[in-house]
Design a protein around this motif. Structure first.
Motif, PDB file in Angstrom:
ATOM      1  N   ALA A 130       4.356  38.111  -5.843  1.00 19.86           N
ATOM      2  CA  ALA A 130       3.519  38.272  -7.044  1.00 19.86           C
ATOM      3  C   ALA A 130       2.189  37.547  -6.856  1.00 19.86           C
ATOM      4  O   ALA A 130       1.135  38.054  -7.231  1.00 19.86           O
ATOM      5  CB  ALA A 130       4.253  37.739  -8.267  1.00 19.86           C
ATOM      6  N   ASN A 131       2.249  36.333  -6.280  1.00 19.64           N
ATOM      7  CA  ASN A 131       1.058  35.521  -6.008  1.00 19.64           C
ATOM      8  C   ASN A 131       1.153  34.939  -4.605  1.00 19.64           C
ATOM      9  O   ASN A 131       2.257  34.703  -4.096  1.00 19.64           O
ATOM     10  CB  ASN A 131       0.941  34.374  -7.016  1.00 19.64           C
ATOM     11  CG  ASN A 131       0.809  34.863  -8.440  1.00 19.64           C
ATOM     12  OD1 ASN A 131      -0.259  35.285  -8.869  1.00 19.64           O
ATOM     13  ND2 ASN A 131       1.913  34.833  -9.196  1.00 19.64           N
ATOM     14  N   ALA A 132       0.002  34.711  -4.005  1.00 16.77           N
ATOM     15  CA  ALA A 132      -0.021  34.093  -2.672  1.00 16.77           C
ATOM     16  C   ALA A 132      -1.094  33.027  -2.623  1.00 16.77           C
ATOM     17  O   ALA A 132      -2.121  33.123  -3.308  1.00 16.77           O
ATOM     18  CB  ALA A 132      -0.273  35.140  -1.596  1.00 16.77           C
ATOM     19  N   LEU A 133      -0.838  32.008  -1.824  1.00 17.30           N
ATOM     20  CA  LEU A 133      -1.823  30.955  -1.588  1.00 17.30           C
ATOM     21  C   LEU A 133      -2.084  30.868  -0.091  1.00 17.30           C
ATOM     22  O   LEU A 133      -1.150  30.676   0.696  1.00 17.30           O
ATOM     23  CB  LEU A 133      -1.318  29.601  -2.091  1.00 17.30           C
ATOM     24  CG  LEU A 133      -2.235  28.411  -1.765  1.00 17.30           C
ATOM     25  CD1 LEU A 133      -3.485  28.449  -2.637  1.00 17.30           C
ATOM     26  CD2 LEU A 133      -1.519  27.083  -1.942  1.00 17.30           C
ATOM     27  N   ILE A 134      -3.343  31.021   0.286  1.00 11.97           N
ATOM     28  CA  ILE A 134      -3.738  30.862   1.688  1.00 11.97           C
ATOM     29  C   ILE A 134      -4.121  29.407   1.908  1.00 11.97           C
ATOM     30  O   ILE A 134      -5.110  28.925   1.358  1.00 11.97           O
ATOM     31  CB  ILE A 134      -4.935  31.777   2.030  1.00 11.97           C
ATOM     32  CG1 ILE A 134      -4.580  33.243   1.772  1.00 11.97           C
ATOM     33  CG2 ILE A 134      -5.362  31.583   3.479  1.00 11.97           C
ATOM     34  CD1 ILE A 134      -5.782  34.182   1.847  1.00 11.97           C
TER      35      ILE A 134
ATOM     36  N   ARG B 180       9.279  30.369   9.891  1.00  9.93           N
ATOM     37  CA  ARG B 180       8.305  30.189  10.964  1.00  9.93           C
ATOM     38  C   ARG B 180       7.901  31.565  11.476  1.00  9.93           C
ATOM     39  O   ARG B 180       8.730  32.288  12.065  1.00  9.93           O
ATOM     40  CB  ARG B 180       8.906  29.353  12.090  1.00  9.93           C
ATOM     41  CG  ARG B 180       7.948  29.144  13.247  1.00  9.93           C
ATOM     42  CD  ARG B 180       8.626  28.444  14.390  1.00  9.93           C
ATOM     43  NE  ARG B 180       7.756  28.376  15.550  1.00  9.93           N
ATOM     44  CZ  ARG B 180       8.166  28.031  16.773  1.00  9.93           C
ATOM     45  NH1 ARG B 180       9.442  27.721  16.965  1.00  9.93           N
ATOM     46  NH2 ARG B 180       7.312  28.002  17.769  1.00  9.93           N
ATOM     47  N   ALA B 181       6.672  31.941  11.216  1.00  9.18           N
ATOM     48  CA  ALA B 181       6.221  33.272  11.604  1.00  9.18           C
ATOM     49  C   ALA B 181       4.714  33.387  11.446  1.00  9.18           C
ATOM     50  O   ALA B 181       4.085  32.564  10.761  1.00  9.18           O
ATOM     51  CB  ALA B 181       6.915  34.338  10.751  1.00  9.18           C
ATOM     52  N   ALA B 182       4.131  34.403  12.069  1.00  7.53           N
ATOM     53  CA  ALA B 182       2.729  34.752  11.861  1.00  7.53           C
ATOM     54  C   ALA B 182       2.673  35.724  10.687  1.00  7.53           C
ATOM     55  O   ALA B 182       3.496  36.630  10.579  1.00  7.53           O
ATOM     56  CB  ALA B 182       2.159  35.397  13.111  1.00  7.53           C
TER      57      ALA B 182
ATOM     58  N   GLY C 218       1.084  28.419   5.075  1.00  4.70           N
ATOM     59  CA  GLY C 218       0.662  27.107   5.560  1.00  4.70           C
ATOM     60  C   GLY C 218       1.416  26.007   4.846  1.00  4.70           C
ATOM     61  O   GLY C 218       1.633  26.075   3.635  1.00  4.70           O
ATOM     62  N   SER C 219       1.816  24.971   5.593  1.00  2.00           N
ATOM     63  CA  SER C 219       2.632  23.899   5.006  1.00  2.00           C
ATOM     64  C   SER C 219       1.966  22.534   5.081  1.00  2.00           C
ATOM     65  O   SER C 219       2.628  21.502   5.119  1.00  2.00           O
ATOM     66  CB  SER C 219       4.001  23.835   5.701  1.00  2.00           C
ATOM     67  OG  SER C 219       3.853  23.562   7.085  1.00  2.00           O
TER      68      SER C 219
ATOM     69  N   VAL D 146       7.522  29.470   1.866  1.00  2.00           N
ATOM     70  CA  VAL D 146       6.440  28.878   2.649  1.00  2.00           C
ATOM     71  C   VAL D 146       6.567  29.391   4.084  1.00  2.00           C
ATOM     72  O   VAL D 146       7.624  29.261   4.700  1.00  2.00           O
ATOM     73  CB  VAL D 146       6.506  27.338   2.646  1.00  2.00           C
ATOM     74  CG1 VAL D 146       5.418  26.760   3.543  1.00  2.00           C
ATOM     75  CG2 VAL D 146       6.369  26.805   1.235  1.00  2.00           C
ATOM     76  N   VAL D 147       5.496  29.973   4.588  1.00  2.00           N
ATOM     77  CA  VAL D 147       5.497  30.483   5.959  1.00  2.00           C
ATOM     78  C   VAL D 147       4.470  29.706   6.775  1.00  2.00           C
ATOM     79  O   VAL D 147       3.324  29.541   6.367  1.00  2.00           O
ATOM     80  CB  VAL D 147       5.159  31.991   6.000  1.00  2.00           C
ATOM     81  CG1 VAL D 147       5.283  32.509   7.438  1.00  2.00           C
ATOM     82  CG2 VAL D 147       6.066  32.775   5.079  1.00  2.00           C
ATOM     83  N   ASP D 148       4.900  29.222   7.928  1.00  2.00           N
ATOM     84  CA  ASP D 148       4.018  28.472   8.825  1.00  2.00           C
ATOM     85  C   ASP D 148       4.322  28.914  10.242  1.00  2.00           C
ATOM     86  O   ASP D 148       5.488  29.099  10.605  1.00  2.00           O
ATOM     87  CB  ASP D 148       4.259  26.963   8.664  1.00  2.00           C
ATOM     88  CG  ASP D 148       3.121  26.133   9.238  1.00  2.00           C
ATOM     89  OD1 ASP D 148       2.827  26.264  10.443  1.00  2.00           O
ATOM     90  OD2 ASP D 148       2.523  25.341   8.478  1.00  2.00           O
ATOM     91  N   ARG D 149       3.287  29.107  11.039  1.00  2.00           N
ATOM     92  CA  ARG D 149       3.517  29.558  12.412  1.00  2.00           C
ATOM     93  C   ARG D 149       3.755  28.404  13.380  1.00  2.00           C
ATOM     94  O   ARG D 149       4.041  28.608  14.556  1.00  2.00           O
ATOM     95  CB  ARG D 149       2.340  30.404  12.881  1.00  2.00           C
ATOM     96  CG  ARG D 149       1.046  29.652  13.050  1.00  2.00           C
ATOM     97  CD  ARG D 149      -0.092  30.577  13.419  1.00  2.00           C
ATOM     98  NE  ARG D 149      -1.321  29.834  13.664  1.00  2.00           N
ATOM     99  CZ  ARG D 149      -2.505  30.403  13.855  1.00  2.00           C
ATOM    100  NH1 ARG D 149      -2.596  31.715  13.823  1.00  2.00           N
ATOM    101  NH2 ARG D 149      -3.578  29.670  14.078  1.00  2.00           N
ATOM    102  N   GLY D 150       3.625  27.163  12.901  1.00  2.00           N
ATOM    103  CA  GLY D 150       3.860  26.000  13.758  1.00  2.00           C
ATOM    104  C   GLY D 150       5.331  25.779  14.049  1.00  2.00           C
ATOM    105  O   GLY D 150       6.214  26.295  13.359  1.00  2.00           O
ATOM    106  N   ARG D 151       5.608  24.996  15.084  1.00  2.00           N
ATOM    107  CA  ARG D 151       7.001  24.722  15.458  1.00  2.00           C
ATOM    108  C   ARG D 151       7.737  23.959  14.365  1.00  2.00           C
ATOM    109  O   ARG D 151       8.928  24.111  14.185  1.00  2.00           O
ATOM    110  CB  ARG D 151       7.042  23.914  16.764  1.00  2.00           C
ATOM    111  CG  ARG D 151       6.554  24.673  17.984  1.00  2.00           C
ATOM    112  CD  ARG D 151       6.927  23.938  19.266  1.00  2.00           C
ATOM    113  NE  ARG D 151       6.456  22.565  19.252  1.00  2.00           N
ATOM    114  CZ  ARG D 151       5.233  22.199  19.655  1.00  2.00           C
ATOM    115  NH1 ARG D 151       4.374  23.119  20.066  1.00  2.00           N
ATOM    116  NH2 ARG D 151       4.883  20.934  19.659  1.00  2.00           N
ATOM    117  N   ARG D 152       6.997  23.127  13.647  1.00  8.37           N
ATOM    118  CA  ARG D 152       7.613  22.337  12.584  1.00  8.37           C
ATOM    119  C   ARG D 152       6.718  22.380  11.356  1.00  8.37           C
ATOM    120  O   ARG D 152       5.514  22.642  11.443  1.00  8.37           O
ATOM    121  CB  ARG D 152       7.800  20.879  13.040  1.00  8.37           C
ATOM    122  CG  ARG D 152       8.590  20.740  14.330  1.00  8.37           C
ATOM    123  CD  ARG D 152       8.564  19.304  14.830  1.00  8.37           C
ATOM    124  NE  ARG D 152       9.462  18.452  14.081  1.00  8.37           N
ATOM    125  CZ  ARG D 152       9.504  17.121  14.230  1.00  8.37           C
ATOM    126  NH1 ARG D 152       8.676  16.526  15.066  1.00  8.37           N
ATOM    127  NH2 ARG D 152      10.350  16.390  13.533  1.00  8.37           N
TER     128      ARG D 152
END
Length: 461
Positions: free
Chosen positions: A137-141, A111-113, A9-10, A30-36
């Motif tokens: 190593a770490n992730a943030l939702i 950009r991905a699910a 999420g961005s 940073v991974v976000d599924r939105g277009r931008r």
């Protein structure tokens, strides 16, 4: 591991966590599924609604109606294109700033699910079907939320909309019914009312904005009704129907409300459905909210954090930013103060509302002796200059120690003015500070001095 920190999420929370991690010399994706990039805050939430509000205030001439009458308008025929032109410029700028910020800090984005495979690995699926796996190593939702859409509400983007879809209107409605008097509902209700659209606001509870001081809320409801809005509190919706030429809302008591369009704004749900949380043992409640440690923002899995709207109240961009930063610092063993309990809350209705500290209701319940000082905008030279006749600033302070306990404001610039009170509260100041200090004249900040005198005079009465 592929990355030291994976941010899903961005929005405000993810953005701040990503940059903080990068500043600590860590590798970040940073991974976000939105277009931008930008998340809900930039594209459908905070920035769009506030930009729309400002555009409406300017084009409608709302701020000048105190002088020139309720029929005054800067632009007589306001179209939806007038509103979205400024909106798109603002959103483009926000995205460009975010992209540049990531580039400067060597934060990678995709950009991905996302779907969890293990506590240290996720799969990424792009729109074109490309599949890859990434270790961390770490992730943030920080996936944010989406409008709650009950199955029995016939959303069609023609008559019946959710709050995201309100930004895609093809024309301004002649009449509007808003279901849900939460923050989003009242913001949109007052924005369209300022455009002289007849608005009916429906809320099943008998009160609204329960976290705000009651006097401020009562004043707000009075101002909404005074300008012609219909407010139906304690009204449960039985059915919503989309007809060929109107929308129809049937209430539990049998009454029917007809309007050209309906905005359904009764709550939001966390975007967690397809993350595979069950695979790693993280649970979300019925509204998709994830439980975290309130100081570290760790989930039940120690190396996976969550922050922002997806963890629930207060669901503010401002607090979400701090949550993301604190989570990143904790992940890498860097000391960081937790998000302070004392933070301002801004509601960008028309008129604006902002609050910090405790309300009269809280203090009464806690048995704390207090006194109140008030200043009406119309008493202040600046209030007369800008034509705000309904503004109110309210100070609450301890009856014996005179310590400031809360500040509550309704009126022009409330979300800016509140920070003066926030600073005095944070440093343990007393009501006497406002009496003894000097403010620029003429300014709305002078309300603090007037309210301070009012409060002190009550003590001496």
């Amino acid at each position: 591991m592929d990355y030291d920190m994976l941010v899903i999420g961005s929005g405000p929370s993810g953005r701040r966590a990503a940059v903080q991690s990068a500043k600590l010399g860590r590798s970040v994706l940073v991974v976000d599924r939105g277009r931008r990039l930008g998340g809900v805050s930039v594209h459908t939430g905070t920035i769009p609604s506030k930009t729309l509000r400002e555009t409406v205030l300017n084009l409608s001439g709302w701020r000048e109606r105190g002088f020139y009458g309720r029929g005054y308008r800067v632009k007589q025929d306001i179209s939806i294109s007038d509103l979205v032109e400024r909106l798109h410029k603002t959103l483009d700028h926000e995205v460009e700033v975010l992209q540049h910020q990531f580039m400067r800090n060597t934060v990678k984005s995709a950009r991905a699910a996302v779907k969890f495979l293990t506590p240290n690995k996720v799969s990424l699926t792009a729109d074109n079907g490309d599949y890859s796996e990434v270790g961390f190593a770490n992730a943030l939702i920080a996936v944010g939320t989406r409008p709650h859409r009950p199955g029995d509400v016939p959303f069609d983007k023609k008559r019946i909309f959710d709050s995201d879809e309100m930004l895609e209107l093809h024309h301004l409605p002649r009449t509007l019914t808003v279901i849900g008097a939460g923050v989003i509902g009242v913001e949109y209700a007052t924005i369209f009312s300022a455009l002289d659209v007849p608005v009916t606001l429906v809320e099943p509870r008998n009160t609204i904005l329960d976290f705000i001081d009651r006097e401020i809320v009562d004043d707000f409801i009075h101002q909404m009704r005074d300008r012609g809005m219909t407010i139906r509190l304690g009204s449960t919706v039985k059915e919503i129907a989309s007809k060929p030429d109107h929308a129809e809302v049937t209430l539990a008591d049998g009454r029917t409300i007809r309007s050209e369009m309906v905005l359904y704004a009764a709550g939001r749900t966390g975007n967690v459905a397809n993350l595979g949380l069950d695979v790693v043992g993280i649970e979300a409640d019925s509204r998709g909210r994830i439980k975290v440690d309130p100081h570290t923002f760790q989930t039940s899995v120690p190396n996976i954090y969550a922050s922002g709207d997806v963890i629930g109240f207060p669901s503010l961009a401002s607090t979400s930013m701090e949550q993301g930063r604190v989570a990143a610092c904790h992940a890498f063993g860097v000391p960081a103060k937790s998000v302070p309990e004392l933070f301002p809350y801004g509601i960008y209705t028309i008129p604006e509302i902002s609050t910090v500290g405790r309300s009269e209701e809280e203090l009464t319940e806690q048995g704390v002796p207090y006194e109140v000082g008030k200043a009406q905008y119309r008493e202040i030279a600046r209030g007369q200059i800008i034509g705000d006749q309904g503004g109110l600033l309210k100070l609450i302070f301890h009856l014996e120690t005179r310590d400031l306990l809360g500040v509550h404001i309704i009126g022009e610039g409330a979300s800016e003015l509140i920070h003066i009170g926030q600073a005095v509260l944070a440093f343990g100041g007393k009501v006497d500070y406002f009496v003894d200090t000097v403010f620029n004249y003429p300014t709305l900040a002078e309300c603090y001095k007037t309210a301070g005198f009012d409060g002190v005079n009550r003590l001496n009465a």
